[in-house]
Design a protein around this motif. Structure first.
Motif, mmCIF file in Angstrom:
data_model
loop_
_atom_site.group_PDB
_atom_site.id
_atom_site.type_symbol
_atom_site.label_atom_id
_atom_site.label_comp_id
_atom_site.label_asym_id
_atom_site.label_seq_id
_atom_site.Cartn_x
_atom_site.Cartn_y
_atom_site.Cartn_z
ATOM 1 N N GLN A 19 0.727 -1.319 -0.122
ATOM 2 C CA GLN A 19 0.010 -0.319 0.081
ATOM 3 C C GLN A 19 0.848 1.356 -0.023
ATOM 4 O O GLN A 19 0.457 2.208 -0.639
ATOM 5 C CB GLN A 19 -1.025 0.006 1.295
ATOM 6 N N THR A 65 2.189 6.753 -6.805
ATOM 7 C CA THR A 65 0.988 7.571 -7.380
ATOM 8 C C THR A 65 1.560 8.999 -7.038
ATOM 9 O O THR A 65 1.169 9.845 -8.143
ATOM 10 C CB THR A 65 -0.213 7.281 -6.910
ATOM 11 N N LEU A 107 -8.167 6.818 -4.006
ATOM 12 C CA LEU A 107 -8.798 6.419 -5.289
ATOM 13 C C LEU A 107 -7.967 6.094 -6.344
ATOM 14 O O LEU A 107 -7.889 5.040 -6.944
ATOM 15 C CB LEU A 107 -9.932 7.331 -5.570
ATOM 16 N N ASP A 115 -5.761 3.314 -5.640
ATOM 17 C CA ASP A 115 -6.456 2.103 -5.665
ATOM 18 C C ASP A 115 -6.121 1.508 -4.190
ATOM 19 O O ASP A 115 -5.942 0.114 -4.196
ATOM 20 C CB ASP A 115 -6.310 0.900 -6.813
ATOM 21 N N GLN A 141 -6.894 -0.346 -0.716
ATOM 22 C CA GLN A 141 -7.802 -1.130 -0.118
ATOM 23 C C GLN A 141 -7.689 -1.043 1.510
ATOM 24 O O GLN A 141 -6.552 -0.779 1.751
ATOM 25 C CB GLN A 141 -7.461 -2.633 -0.614
ATOM 26 N N LEU A 179 -12.781 -4.192 -5.998
ATOM 27 C CA LEU A 179 -12.561 -2.840 -6.631
ATOM 28 C C LEU A 179 -13.265 -1.871 -6.028
ATOM 29 O O LEU A 179 -14.513 -1.824 -5.979
ATOM 30 C CB LEU A 179 -12.496 -2.867 -8.027
ATOM 31 N N GLN A 180 -12.866 -0.541 -5.414
ATOM 32 C CA GLN A 180 -13.469 0.400 -4.721
ATOM 33 C C GLN A 180 -13.212 1.703 -5.607
ATOM 34 O O GLN A 180 -12.335 1.917 -6.020
ATOM 35 C CB GLN A 180 -12.884 0.733 -3.499
ATOM 36 N N LEU A 181 -14.622 1.934 -5.863
ATOM 37 C CA LEU A 181 -14.737 3.429 -6.678
ATOM 38 C C LEU A 181 -15.308 4.182 -6.095
ATOM 39 O O LEU A 181 -15.242 5.446 -6.390
ATOM 40 C CB LEU A 181 -15.610 2.796 -8.079
ATOM 41 N N ASP A 210 -2.095 3.130 -15.446
ATOM 42 C CA ASP A 210 -3.133 2.775 -14.316
ATOM 43 C C ASP A 210 -3.728 3.763 -13.836
ATOM 44 O O ASP A 210 -5.004 3.891 -13.301
ATOM 45 C CB ASP A 210 -2.141 2.320 -13.078
ATOM 46 N N LYS A 264 -7.813 4.175 -14.207
ATOM 47 C CA LYS A 264 -8.516 4.364 -12.920
ATOM 48 C C LYS A 264 -9.248 5.650 -12.766
ATOM 49 O O LYS A 264 -10.581 5.706 -12.457
ATOM 50 C CB LYS A 264 -7.612 4.342 -11.568
ATOM 51 N N GLN A 278 -12.378 5.107 -14.793
ATOM 52 C CA GLN A 278 -13.522 4.252 -14.147
ATOM 53 C C GLN A 278 -13.962 5.086 -13.045
ATOM 54 O O GLN A 278 -15.337 5.066 -12.557
ATOM 55 C CB GLN A 278 -12.776 3.082 -13.222
#
Length: 587
Positions: free
Chosen positions: A375, A382, A397, A400, A402, A409-411, A469, A473, A476
């Motif tokens: 993580q 990022t 977000l 990504d 968790q 997958l959390q949006l 990525d 993302k 999405q």
């Protein structure tokens, strides 16, 4: 790519204030009801047309559009993040011969302060700005004084180009001297915000500042630019040429940068230049660092009552800091959370260079449990490639992240608890810091380490893969969040300048994606092509992810940008997308 069978209907409208309106006139065509410029993006069978005009006669709106950032807020944020602006740490500069020559000699127009990373250049300039600003309010001054400044930040796309820099300088000058707004207003009436953002923005803004300097001939004007080396490489010659061309005016400049040959080669020809090297003033810098160490060690709660240990720690840090403020700050960051016994152990292992400190921080991250370490790597990778510092929810977000309870997958914008992401950021050593809910990389040298020496750990498949990525993302997230009339205005012609801030704001976690999704796609494509790969052009094919997003969400995307008064970013994104589409046809 064909977006003709859209889901909007034939008469959907978006209106931004009194100046720009977008209408879907029929399948696959977006038109504007006002006069203005047009940018078209055509790829395969897609056609998207923007007519864009933001002319305004409102002086307040003129300043709002001019503002890309308020450097005064940047200064406050920088001082808070770095901490402890001590007058004793910059007092020596005020008495330095080079500074005195610059301040009091008419022929000396430019002071260049140069030094290696972490030597305290930014805080030095913060102190100088404070000193010069006091002259604005001094009753002993026979002539008026104006001070403006800008902090270049390579990690923030809003603060790292020549046009934004001049906009920041002009913004402070105009805010302090309202009569100067007339100079800007004349041009703004014809072009609106596009004056500061289109392809000719540099020429327009540089002319405006030149005219302002002409108007200020009766005043002593001081313009300060920090971290010139963090400005976009292609913009550096323009800035240095502009500074040199300002010699006929009553203006004095202070610029700071690292010791970089390309800057020295261009600046040394300036006959009005004096240089102040921090390396040549190492004794003064070391004394300032010693004072900083003394203060920071005294504030370590775990050894507050142990004067002997404080003295030992100060001695070790002074020997190993080598006159580098950033080294001290990073080490204190580790010591802050340590017990007195741990501090004694850490003292023996302290490395003696920034790079070694960064390597130590990476090793400590890798010692976490595998899931936590993963993580942290996602957060760092990022943050390192983002085009601006990210809010906590944006970072969660896009990386990504968790929460450990599900691999799903959390949006949703509320997918990860703020406390959870905050704790993860704290586990990333001292690479990241949080201010007002925004995550910053601690220093440009840290970003360079993360994308350089640590790239095998953070970017095992290449930086371009992380860009891709984030692009994926972003689409999405936008597909999940964006919807028609997301602010519930009901009336599509409601003026944007009358919209009140929403709390909670449904766009808070998605706005970065709305602005930068095409930039990340472009970077991924270009990087892969430079390596000789075929690229990721399948993303742009018919029924690919870009096609499906534009087919379903184009107007909702434009509506979101309009609500944030940033429709120009959509225009630029479409232009970039057009270029990507035209290239992919021939790949």
């Amino acid at each position: 790519m064909n977006i003709s069978d859209n889901v909007f209907g034939d008469n959907a409208q978006i209106r931004q204030g009194d100046s720009s309106e977008f209408r879907l006139d029929g399948p696959g065509s977006i038109q504007n009801n006002n006069t203005g410029s047009q940018i078209s993006a055509v790829g395969f069978n897609a056609s998207v047309n923007f007519h864009y005009n933001l002319g305004s006669t409102n002086k307040h709106q003129c300043l709002v559009d001019l503002r890309s950032t308020d450097p005064r807020d940047d200064k406050a944020r920088i001082e808070q993040s770095k901490g402890y602006l001590l007058r004793s740490s910059y007092q020596w500069v005020l008495e330095n011969a080079a500074y005195q020559q610059w301040l009091h000699t008419e022929d000396t127009q430019v002071l260049w302060i140069k030094g290696d990373p972490g030597k305290g250049k930014t805080m030095l300039l913060c102190g100088i700005i404070d000193e010069l600003t006091t002259l604005e309010h001094s009753t002993n001054q026979q002539t008026a004084v104006l001070v403006s400044y800008f902090f270049c930040e390579a990690a923030d796309a809003r603060n790292n180009d020549a046009t934004s820099l001049l906009r920041g300088l002009i913004y402070i000058l105009a805010d302090k001297q309202p009569s100067l707004i007339e100079r800007i207003q004349k041009k703004h009436d014809h072009a609106g915000k596009a004056l500061f953002e289109d392809t000719n923005a540099w020429y327009a803004v540089s002319r405006i500042l030149t005219e302002i300097l002409q108007d200020l001939q009766s005043k002593d004007t001081y313009l300060i630019i920090d971290a010139l080396d963090e400005c976009a490489p292609g913009d550096l010659p323009k800035l240095l040429n502009f500074i040199q061309a300002s010699s006929p005016f009553r203006v004095k400049w202070i610029i700071s940068s690292r010791n970089q040959p390309q800057i020295e080669q261009r600046i040394r020809s300036n006959q009005h230049l004096v240089t102040l090297s921090l390396e040549q003033n190492a004794e003064h810098v070391s004394q300032s660092v010693d004072e900083y160490i003394k203060l920071r060690v005294a504030n370590l709660s775990s050894i507050a009552d142990n004067e002997d240990l404080q003295a030992e720690l100060r001695d070790v840090m002074r020997r190993k800091a080598h006159g580098t403020f950033l080294w001290v700050s990073l080490v204190i960051g580790e010591l802050d959370a340590a017990s007195s016994l741990e501090i004694q152990h850490i003292m023996k292992e302290l490395p003696e260079s920034l790079k070694k400190v960064y390597k130590r921080m990476i090793r400590q991250i890798e010692k976490h449990k595998p899931w936590i370490a993963k993580q942290c790597r996602l957060l760092l990778s990022t943050a390192a490639v983002a085009y601006r510092p990210l809010q906590l929810d944006e970072l969660a977000l896009l990386a990504d992240i968790q929460d450990g309870d599900s691999d799903k997958l959390q949006l949703g914008v509320e997918a990860v608890e703020p406390q959870f992401i905050t704790e993860l950021v704290k586990l990333c050593g001292s690479f990241l810091t949080i201010l007002n809910g925004i995550v910053y990389i601690i220093h440009q040298s840290a970003k360079e380490f993360l994308t350089g020496s640590a790239s095998r750990i953070l970017f095992p498949f290449g930086i371009n893969e992380t860009h891709h990525d984030i692009f994926w993302k972003s689409l999405q997230i936008m597909s999940d969040v964006l919807r028609r009339d997301i602010y519930g205005l009901v009336n599509p012609t409601f003026p944007v300048d009358k919209i009140q801030e929403r709390s909670p704001d449904p766009l808070v976690g998605v706005y970065y994606s709305c602005v930068y999704w095409v930039d990340h796609l472009e970077e991924a494509e270009q990087t892969m092509k430079q390596r000789g790969d075929a690229g990721l052009s399948n993303d742009l094919w018919d029924k690919g992810i870009v096609h499906m997003f534009l087919k379903k969400k184009t107007l909702y995307w434009l509506e979101a940008l309009s609500l944030k008064r940033n429709i120009s970013s959509g225009v630029l994104a479409v232009a970039k997308l057009e270029q990507l589409l035209s290239v992919s046809v021939y790949v």
